[in-house]
Enzyme design. Structure first.
Site, PDB file in Angstrom:
ATOM      1  N   TYR A 106      -3.478   0.318  -6.446  1.00  0.00           N
ATOM      2  CA  TYR A 106      -2.528  -0.521  -7.263  1.00  0.00           C
ATOM      3  C   TYR A 106      -2.942   0.000  -8.413  1.00  0.00           C
ATOM      4  O   TYR A 106      -4.709   0.741  -8.974  1.00  0.00           O
ATOM      5  CB  TYR A 106      -2.528  -1.842  -7.195  1.00  0.00           C
ATOM      6  CG  TYR A 106      -2.309  -2.849  -5.968  1.00  0.00           C
ATOM      7  CD1 TYR A 106      -0.316  -3.269  -6.474  1.00  0.00           C
ATOM      8  CD2 TYR A 106      -2.942  -2.919  -4.873  1.00  0.00           C
ATOM      9  CE1 TYR A 106      -0.284  -3.560  -5.201  1.00  0.00           C
ATOM     10  CE2 TYR A 106      -2.476  -3.768  -4.011  1.00  0.00           C
ATOM     11  CZ  TYR A 106      -1.130  -4.199  -4.057  1.00  0.00           C
ATOM     12  OH  TYR A 106      -0.691  -4.846  -2.844  1.00  0.00           O
ATOM     13  N   TYR A 145      -4.398  -0.956   2.551  1.00  0.00           N
ATOM     14  CA  TYR A 145      -5.291  -0.511   2.013  1.00  0.00           C
ATOM     15  C   TYR A 145      -6.552  -1.652   2.697  1.00  0.00           C
ATOM     16  O   TYR A 145      -5.836  -2.811   3.779  1.00  0.00           O
ATOM     17  CB  TYR A 145      -5.317  -1.233   0.410  1.00  0.00           C
ATOM     18  CG  TYR A 145      -5.016  -2.260  -0.014  1.00  0.00           C
ATOM     19  CD1 TYR A 145      -5.940  -3.606  -0.082  1.00  0.00           C
ATOM     20  CD2 TYR A 145      -3.240  -2.585  -0.138  1.00  0.00           C
ATOM     21  CE1 TYR A 145      -4.981  -4.731  -0.776  1.00  0.00           C
ATOM     22  CE2 TYR A 145      -3.283  -3.299  -0.887  1.00  0.00           C
ATOM     23  CZ  TYR A 145      -3.592  -4.365  -0.867  1.00  0.00           C
ATOM     24  OH  TYR A 145      -3.090  -5.698  -1.294  1.00  0.00           O
ATOM     25  N   ARG A 155      -4.773  -4.709   4.312  1.00  0.00           N
ATOM     26  CA  ARG A 155      -3.921  -5.233   4.571  1.00  0.00           C
ATOM     27  C   ARG A 155      -2.629  -4.601   5.515  1.00  0.00           C
ATOM     28  O   ARG A 155      -3.137  -3.548   4.747  1.00  0.00           O
ATOM     29  CB  ARG A 155      -3.315  -5.755   3.187  1.00  0.00           C
ATOM     30  CG  ARG A 155      -4.181  -6.738   2.630  1.00  0.00           C
ATOM     31  CD  ARG A 155      -4.232  -7.299   2.744  1.00  0.00           C
ATOM     32  NE  ARG A 155      -3.067  -8.254   3.504  1.00  0.00           N
ATOM     33  CZ  ARG A 155      -1.945  -8.741   2.407  1.00  0.00           C
ATOM     34  NH1 ARG A 155      -1.859  -9.095   1.477  1.00  0.00           N
ATOM     35  NH2 ARG A 155      -0.842  -9.214   3.590  1.00  0.00           N
ATOM     36  N   HIS A 158       2.316  -3.874   2.698  1.00  0.00           N
ATOM     37  CA  HIS A 158       3.400  -5.066   2.152  1.00  0.00           C
ATOM     38  C   HIS A 158       3.999  -4.499   0.744  1.00  0.00           C
ATOM     39  O   HIS A 158       3.553  -3.678  -0.271  1.00  0.00           O
ATOM     40  CB  HIS A 158       2.298  -6.075   2.056  1.00  0.00           C
ATOM     41  CG  HIS A 158       1.067  -5.691   1.561  1.00  0.00           C
ATOM     42  ND1 HIS A 158       0.367  -5.227   1.801  1.00  0.00           N
ATOM     43  CD2 HIS A 158       0.826  -6.369   0.730  1.00  0.00           C
ATOM     44  CE1 HIS A 158      -0.657  -5.176   0.865  1.00  0.00           C
ATOM     45  NE2 HIS A 158      -0.591  -6.175  -0.848  1.00  0.00           N
ATOM     46  N   HIS A 160       4.833  -7.015  -2.565  1.00  0.00           N
ATOM     47  CA  HIS A 160       4.709  -8.458  -3.229  1.00  0.00           C
ATOM     48  C   HIS A 160       6.666  -8.308  -3.752  1.00  0.00           C
ATOM     49  O   HIS A 160       6.729  -7.753  -4.427  1.00  0.00           O
ATOM     50  CB  HIS A 160       3.789  -8.744  -4.644  1.00  0.00           C
ATOM     51  CG  HIS A 160       2.867  -8.455  -3.445  1.00  0.00           C
ATOM     52  ND1 HIS A 160       1.637  -9.869  -2.921  1.00  0.00           N
ATOM     53  CD2 HIS A 160       1.835  -7.527  -2.897  1.00  0.00           C
ATOM     54  CE1 HIS A 160       0.464  -9.217  -2.549  1.00  0.00           C
ATOM     55  NE2 HIS A 160       0.677  -7.585  -2.362  1.00  0.00           N
TER      56      HIS A 160
HETATM   57 FE   LIG Z   1      -0.970  -6.278  -2.540  1.00  0.00          FE
END
Ligand SMILES: [Fe+2]
Length: 237
Positions: A106, A145, A155, A158, A160
């Site tokens: 991110y 990640y 994870r 995905h 959000h």
């Molecule tokens: Fe996330």
């Protein structure tokens, strides 16, 4: 005007305390939840300014890129219909997404993962649904990640989602996964809900654009028996 919204179906929503998802241990409330009666304010506000959504905000490949540049990664289209509790498409509904980049990172000061940032990708987009409740985003497929839950927790890829329905009572914050990802069944976050399949987008070859992008279909239901689960159950609802 006050509408008769269907009550929350708690069996669809994840429990607040799920020990396998470690951070719920510290944030789950210790007191019993209180269900508030449906009030007029649930229908009447808050509102947002539709004028804030600009053309191109739903293209994450270019919306933060330098002129004549594009984000790196596997190009995909995410699309679907936002529906109310009766399955009717909801027009002019704000849909916002945020995600990691093609390397699983991110653009956020708290993300220290070793994967590189992409200077042409911010990872955020927004759009309004059309007259039939349909939305679409052109973006990059995010990578999985690691996260500090267990000794080797990852994870799944995905995206959000935040959906602002016609009223506060239709607000939804959730996550979308990709059909066929083996990390979904291992993920303690995805498995907090009893219906993780409702959060899995389906490969949609009919909408894929040859030699350009693959497409994934993700329909969203706000409230009712088929409602899309929250990423973590709202408190007191
Ligand atoms: Fe996330």
């Amino acid at each position: 005007m006050k509408r008769d919204l269907k009550p929350w179906d708690r069996s669809v929503q994840p429990p607040l305390l799920t020990p396998e998802y470690k951070s719920t241990l510290s944030r789950a409330p210790s007191n019993k939840l209180i269900t508030l009666p449906h009030a007029l304010e649930d229908d009447s506000g808050p509102a947002f300014g539709h004028g804030h959504v600009r053309e191109g905000d739903n293209n994450l490949i270019t919306n933060a890129a330098a002129p004549d540049e594009k984000a790196l990664g596997h190009r995909i289209l995410i699309h679907g219909v936002v529906m109310d509790e009766e399955g009717r498409g909801l027009p002019h509904t704000l849909v916002e997404i945020w995600q990691a980049n093609a390397a699983g990172r991110y653009r956020h000061r708290n993300d220290s993962y070793a994967a590189p940032l992409d200077p042409n990708f911010a990872g955020g987009g927004r759009t309004l649904t059309d007259e039939k409740g349909h939305y679409r985003f052109l973006t990059i497929k995010p990578a999985p990640y690691p996260f500090p839950n267990g000794p080797n927790s990852w994870r799944p890829a995905h995206i959000h989602f935040s959906v602002f329905g016609n009223s506060f009572a239709q607000r939804l914050i959730t996550q979308m996964y990709f059909e066929g990802d083996p990390l979904i069944r291992l993920c303690p976050v995805a498995n907090t809900t009893s219906t993780p399949h409702a959060l899995v987008a389906k490969l949609d070859m009919k909408t894929a654009k040859p030699f350009d992008y693959l497409a994934w279909r993700f329909d969203i239901v706000l409230r009712g028996r088929k409602q899309t689960p929250f990423e973590n159950l709202l408190q007191g609802l």
